[in-house]
Design a protein around this motif. Structure first.
Motif, PDB file in Angstrom:
ATOM      1  N   SER A  87       0.809  -1.185   0.026  1.00 48.04           N
ATOM      2  CA  SER A  87      -0.068   0.054   0.178  1.00 48.04           C
ATOM      3  C   SER A  87       0.798   1.403   0.109  1.00 48.04           C
ATOM      4  CB  SER A  87      -1.039   0.044   1.401  1.00 48.04           C
ATOM      5  OG  SER A  87      -0.206   0.228   2.386  1.00 48.04           O
ATOM      6  N   MET A 121       2.414   1.835   3.258  1.00 47.13           N
ATOM      7  CA  MET A 121       3.816   0.998   3.452  1.00 47.13           C
ATOM      8  C   MET A 121       4.939   1.479   2.611  1.00 47.13           C
ATOM      9  SD  MET A 121       4.402  -1.523   5.457  1.00 47.13           S
ATOM     10  CE  MET A 121       3.097  -2.606   5.851  1.00 47.13           C
ATOM     11  N   ARG A 178       7.052   4.099   4.085  1.00 44.99           N
ATOM     12  CA  ARG A 178       7.728   3.647   5.460  1.00 44.99           C
ATOM     13  C   ARG A 178       8.880   2.861   4.797  1.00 44.99           C
ATOM     14  NH1 ARG A 178       3.897   0.761   9.867  1.00 44.99           N
ATOM     15  NH2 ARG A 178       1.943   1.398   8.560  1.00 44.99           N
ATOM     16  N   ASP A 207      -3.348   8.937   2.461  1.00 42.42           N
ATOM     17  CA  ASP A 207      -4.460   9.044   3.108  1.00 42.42           C
ATOM     18  C   ASP A 207      -4.304   9.733   4.744  1.00 42.42           C
ATOM     19  OD1 ASP A 207      -6.826   8.336   1.521  1.00 42.42           O
ATOM     20  OD2 ASP A 207      -6.050   6.186   1.683  1.00 42.42           O
ATOM     21  N   VAL A 208      -5.429  10.250   5.124  1.00 42.57           N
ATOM     22  CA  VAL A 208      -5.053  11.092   6.242  1.00 42.57           C
ATOM     23  C   VAL A 208      -4.651  10.219   7.540  1.00 42.57           C
ATOM     24  CG1 VAL A 208      -6.307  13.275   6.088  1.00 42.57           C
ATOM     25  CG2 VAL A 208      -7.667  11.022   6.787  1.00 42.57           C
ATOM     26  N   THR A 209      -5.105   8.947   7.535  1.00 43.69           N
ATOM     27  CA  THR A 209      -4.810   8.084   8.677  1.00 43.69           C
ATOM     28  C   THR A 209      -3.461   7.621   8.645  1.00 43.69           C
ATOM     29  OG1 THR A 209      -5.730   6.225   7.812  1.00 43.69           O
ATOM     30  CG2 THR A 209      -7.396   7.240   9.153  1.00 43.69           C
ATOM     31  N   GLN A 244      -1.131   9.556   6.824  1.00 41.35           N
ATOM     32  CA  GLN A 244      -0.414  10.668   7.200  1.00 41.35           C
ATOM     33  C   GLN A 244       0.074  10.610   8.724  1.00 41.35           C
ATOM     34  OE1 GLN A 244      -1.094  14.550   5.608  1.00 41.35           O
ATOM     35  NE2 GLN A 244      -1.805  15.202   7.568  1.00 41.35           N
ATOM     36  N   ALA A 245      -1.047  10.388   9.412  1.00 45.69           N
ATOM     37  CA  ALA A 245      -0.718  10.620  11.017  1.00 45.69           C
ATOM     38  C   ALA A 245       0.437   9.513  11.202  1.00 45.69           C
ATOM     39  CB  ALA A 245      -1.935  10.362  11.640  1.00 45.69           C
ATOM     40  N   GLN A 246       0.195   8.310  10.772  1.00 46.25           N
ATOM     41  CA  GLN A 246       1.057   7.457  11.246  1.00 46.25           C
ATOM     42  C   GLN A 246       2.608   7.923  10.817  1.00 46.25           C
ATOM     43  OE1 GLN A 246       0.269   3.758   9.202  1.00 46.25           O
ATOM     44  NE2 GLN A 246      -1.732   3.502  10.090  1.00 46.25           N
ATOM     45  N   ILE A 259       3.649  10.781  10.131  1.00 45.17           N
ATOM     46  CA  ILE A 259       4.259  11.838  10.887  1.00 45.17           C
ATOM     47  C   ILE A 259       4.635  11.670  12.200  1.00 45.17           C
ATOM     48  CG2 ILE A 259       3.595  14.114  11.988  1.00 45.17           C
ATOM     49  CD1 ILE A 259       4.087  14.470   9.008  1.00 45.17           C
ATOM     50  N   GLN A 260       3.992  10.772  12.786  1.00 45.05           N
ATOM     51  CA  GLN A 260       4.376  10.150  14.114  1.00 45.05           C
ATOM     52  C   GLN A 260       5.768   9.347  14.018  1.00 45.05           C
ATOM     53  OE1 GLN A 260       1.167   8.215  16.112  1.00 45.05           O
ATOM     54  NE2 GLN A 260       1.621   9.337  17.761  1.00 45.05           N
ATOM     55  N   HIS A 294       2.899  21.918   2.815  1.00 49.02           N
ATOM     56  CA  HIS A 294       2.114  22.880   2.373  1.00 49.02           C
ATOM     57  C   HIS A 294       1.064  23.063   3.473  1.00 49.02           C
ATOM     58  CE1 HIS A 294      -0.156  19.667   1.012  1.00 49.02           C
ATOM     59  NE2 HIS A 294      -1.216  20.405   1.076  1.00 49.02           N
ATOM     60  N   GLY A 331      -1.248  22.590   9.326  1.00 50.59           N
ATOM     61  CA  GLY A 331      -1.710  21.673  10.310  1.00 50.59           C
ATOM     62  C   GLY A 331      -0.508  20.621  10.550  1.00 50.59           C
TER      63      GLY A 331
END
Lengths: 315, 293, 321
Positions: free
Chosen positions: C153, C156, C159, C183-185, C187-189, C191-192, C210, C213
């Protein structure tokens, strides 16, 4: 909710793929038994990640793709089941704004010709004044009429896309991620414009987006989709999500405020393949609240005071 | 940094493309030569005092001289005159047959690419089948059926190149069909005819026309070949191919009879190819043309 | 001690057009510097310059210098730059779909980085690859290493791209819009994961985005670029609390936030002009709601703010005050 303009019942789309000399065709359910009602003058948001079926749903509703099952009624006319000729006449009442403002305009035609297309398609006369009026409605100068798409910026092109969609004064407009290809600064302009046009023309919008923050800002009601099915309907933008997936979506969108910084409990696991859905709730494999029942049976969408959720163990 | 600048030069129209093609040295030389040949063919009667079929047997086999710049043939006919009139035959037969081929090929290819389904599979199968034979073989078979002469040659060339245009158009239409502006037109209520004639075919046209230009060069060779075998334009109408044919027996006695028509075919075909290349560069469509050499 | 990365009065030109104009930035270990702006602001170009990839697109440094751990990048030459890139400077590109070689197995693509830059043997490289994949919470690392990119995906793949950037033991990671295509979820992974790496390993991260947030969520400091110039450079908290440059304020205002009233989302009129048409004076003045006469003629110089930031606006005090 006001008088319903769009009523969608049990809408389903299965795509058959593969199927060659040696491969057996595989079926993929892109949209599964979706029920949806949009009131006249309402803005309903459909939100979800890539592959959740939101764009397919948009195209099914406008019958740009033929549904496998289900009923679509727009303002009393049953769209599903009418013939192509009649459908083409009905298209005056509905319109779509597309995501990519670069490929949604034919590069060979001037803006004036592009804006004249809806009239031409329906054999209606079109005047210079009409074109200028359309450009004015989307805050573009009349001189833009003589330009070609490649001479305009992304934001300007999207304004043309909107003007074309509104040319025949439709009642119902599907906005398919209209700002996803644009800079954030331009996104806000386009959202402002859409809000003003809705007011001015009394439009009803179905707003497709991956951005829950944007949907919560712009929409009256919010439909959350996951893997082809509706998992939650929020009755208003401020409603607290009850489905764990909606919660995860909300946690994943970052507010422009360092004080709101948070540790995110990231969703574990991957989105299952739509060709090979697990039994039970499609989200169960990634859900921290999943219980035994979630893995064996599909939770039905149950409504309570306008807030519907499909979860056995809601928040 | 990836966004294109919002304002750039206007889309080049037909004239702009021609100007750009002539702007390249190879394009200018090739284009100039082609213009010369076409003008020569059109104004042949004004350019030469002789008639193409006037036999003056006592002047046969004259080498190039002031009176006959390219010499005379075995019947004493002026070779330059016959070359100019031969250009009429070669150019008109090849371009008219390619025009027919493009019209039919585009229609078939566009319909196949747009509607898909059984019709598409049938067209693709037939196109693949004809493509697997050399053009000359198809042409020979067809001339054998229709009979020699100008119309037989035209039909043979038209059919021989049909597959190429059908396939190219089909591939173009298949790609263009997925463009959002086509879906946008559908969402406005546009019918098949509107989508095909206002969006798909105009956008597919440029690569097909350039490939037609290049095919005209091949068609000149094919026409000359059929003429060489005596299957093309019948005597006394001159064509470059039949002139070479009559010269081939006299290669050592009067080499100019075969050399000059041969040079005319070669330079014209090279010029067409060079100019086609210049057009491709000017239109920036190299990636859209298929891989058929 | 001097910072790990220091960009000093850098100007970059492509074909005679100056695209970056007098940019100064610095970034230390354990820090995340956000580089934010609209398309056309020069943020991706800065990333290419820092990673020494400028010649690829026909650009050159017109003036100024980039110091990495005290060494001027310009003095290194192509071979030295190659050693640095992928080694001490890792690069994460925007689109993970095209950043991986489609015909090579995932594991091999990561292995090659540590073989090249750390001189590891095949086995040691693979062990390191699997270790890195584990640290990035890639499940069933051994199986994924044998897969081809199309089997994974988007999240993945990104990563894997990060694992490749980490494989050469970098001190600095340059990430160019690493989550825009995701995707947003997911993206959160991502960034973390990136912020975790900085905190745990003391890496420096130059995060190009850009999205204000993402900046608010992840960065320590932020540089706002507009039309090839730095508009404002400050720590994240004061910037969001009281932006001094109207452009920074406008960018923040573009993102909808919780409980925002309808009609309060404000765009920025117009768009970034192409580099050949940058206006005189402050380049933002045609789009600025506060612009006065001086903005149209005189270039605002970067000035210190009380909290140790920099801002290039004639009216900064008035606006912030």
């Amino acid at each position: 909710m006001s008088e319903p303009l769009l009523v969608v019942k049990g809408l389903t789309k299965r795509f058959m793929t593969g199927g060659g000399w040696f491969a057996r065709p595989r079926s993929m359910t892109a949209v599964r038994s979706v029920n949806l009602t949009v009131g006249r003058g309402e803005v309903v948001g459909v939100v979800g990640e890539s592959g959740c079926g939101k764009s397919t749903l948009a195209r099914l509703i406008l019958r740009l793709i033929e549904p496998t099952e289900g009923d679509i009624t727009l303002g009393g006319t049953r769209l599903s089941g009418i013939g192509q000729a009649e459908l083409r006449r009905e298209r005056r009442r509905m319109a779509m704004v597309f995501q990519d403002p670069y490929s949604s305009l034919d590069p060979r035609y001037t803006i004036a010709e592009t804006l004249a297309e809806p009239f031409r398609v329906h054999g209606l006369p079109v005047t210079q004044q009409a074109i200028s009026g359309m450009l004015e409605a989307v805050s573009l100068p009349a001189s833009a009429a003589l330009r070609y798409p490649h001479q305009m910026s992304g934001g300007q092109r999207q304004r043309i896309g909107i003007a074309r969609a509104l040319a025949l004064r439709p009642e119902f407009v599907v906005l398919d991620e209209p700002t996803a290809s644009l800079d954030v600064s331009i996104q806000a302009q386009i959202i402002e414009l859409l809000a003003a046009l809705r007011e001015g023309f009394g439009l009803t919008y179905l707003f497709i987006s991956h951005d829950l923050g944007l949907v919560r800002y712009f929409c009256d009601r919010i439909v959350v989709m996951y893997l082809g099915a509706v998992v939650e309907v929020l009755p208003d933008a401020r409603a607290v999500p009850r489905h764990p997936y909606t919660r995860a979506l909300m946690d994943s969108s970052f507010a422009p405020d360092p004080k709101a910084r948070r540790e995110i409990a990231p969703l574990s696991g991957e989105i299952p393949s739509p060709f090979n859905l697990p039994p039970g709730c499609a989200f169960a494999g990634r859900c921290s609240r999943a219980v035994e029942a979630c893995r064996s049976a599909s939770p039905p969408l149950t409504e309570e005071g306008g807030h519907a959720v499909a979860c056995f163990n809601p928040l | 940094m990836t966004a294109p600048s919002p304002v750039s030069s206007a889309l080049p129209g037909g004239l702009g493309v021609l100007r750009a093609a002539f702007g390249r040295p190879s394009g200018a030389i090739a284009g100039g030569w082609l213009v010369l040949i076409v003008l020569g063919a059109i104004f042949a009667p004004l350019l030469t005092p002789y008639a193409y079929d006037a036999q003056v047997l006592k002047e046969a086999f004259q080498p190039p001289s002031l009176a006959h710049p390219l010499g005379t043939d075995e019947f004493g006919r002026d070779l330059l005159t016959r070359m100019l009139y031969g250009a009429r035959t070669s150019l008109s037969v090849s371009s008219v047959s390619i025009l027919i081929s493009v019209a039919a090929g585009m229609t078939l290819g566009a319909a196949a690419g747009y509607f898909g389904g059984f019709f598409d599979r049938a067209v693709t199968a037939v196109a693949d089948l004809t493509w697997s034979f050399p053009e000359i073989l198809i042409a020979l078979i067809l001339v054998a059926i229709i009979g020699p002469g100008v119309s037989g040659t035209m039909a043979a060339i038209a059919v021989a190149y049909l597959a190429q245009f059908a396939r190219l158009t089909r591939a173009q239409i298949m790609t263009l069909k997925a463009e959002t502006y086509v879906e946008a037109a559908r969402s406005l209520g546009a019918g098949h005819a509107h989508i095909l004639f206002r969006h798909l075919i105009p956008n597919a046209l440029a690569p097909v026309l350039v490939s037609a230009m290049l095919a005209t060069g091949d068609a000149i060779i094919l026409e000359a070949t059929l003429g060489f075998f005596g299957l093309g334009a019948q005597p006394p109408t001159p064509s470059w191919g039949s002139m070479m044919s009559s010269g081939s027996a006299l290669l050592f006695k009067a080499p100019w009879i075969i050399v000059f028509p041969g040079l005319a075919v070669a330079t014209t075909v090279i010029a067409i190819n060079l100019f086609g290349d210049a057009l491709i560069a000017a239109l920036d469509i190299r990636d859209k043309l298929g891989s058929k050499p | 001690m001097s910072p790990l990365l220091s960009i000093e009065r850098l100007s970059v030109a492509i074909g005679g057009v100056t695209l970056l104009d007098d940019i100064s930035l610095s970034l230390d270990r354990g820090q995340i510097l956000g580089l934010v702006g609209e398309s056309g602001s020069g943020k991706s170009l800065t990333a290419l310059t820092v990673t020494g990839l400028l010649p690829l697109i026909g650009g050159r440094i017109a003036s100024g210098r980039i110091l990495f751990d005290g060494t001027d990048l310009a003095s290194l030459g192509p071979a030295g730059l190659r050693k640095l890139r992928g080694g001490r400077i890792g690069f994460v590109m925007q689109n993970p779909m095209t950043a991986l070689d489609p015909v090579q197995r995932i594991g091999e693509q990561i292995d090659v980085v540590s073989r090249l830059h750390l001189g590891l043997s095949g086995e040691a490289a693979r062990a390191r690859t699997l270790d890195l994949m584990g640290q990035l919470r890639i499940p069933e690392a051994a199986a994924v290493a044998e897969a081809y990119p199309h089997q994974l995906s988007g999240g993945m793949k990104q990563r894997i791209v990060i694992a490749m950037a980490l494989a050469g033991e970098p001190d600095l990671i340059v990430a160019d819009e690493p989550t825009t295509a995701l995707d947003v979820t997911v993206q959160a992974q991502i960034i973390q994961i990136l912020t975790g790496l900085v905190r745990e390993r003391g890496l420096a991260l130059l995060l190009i985005t850009h999205d204000m947030g993402v900046v608010a969520q992840a960065c320590d400091r932020v540089a706002v670029l507009y039309a090839g110039r730095v508009a404002e450079e400050r720590a994240v908290d004061p910037l969001f609390e009281r932006p001094a440059h109207p452009y920074a304020a406008a960018l923040i205002g573009c993102i909808p936030r919780e409980g925002m009233a309808e009609g309060s989302l404000k765009g920025i009129a117009g768009s970034v002009p192409p580099a050949t048409q940058f206006p005189p004076g402050c380049r933002f003045h045609p789009r600025c709601p506060h612009a006065v006469d001086i903005c149209r003629t005189e270039r605002p110089l970067l000035r210190e703010t009380p909290d140790g930031g920099l801002v290039a606006c004639h009216l900064a005090e008035r606006i912030a005050g």
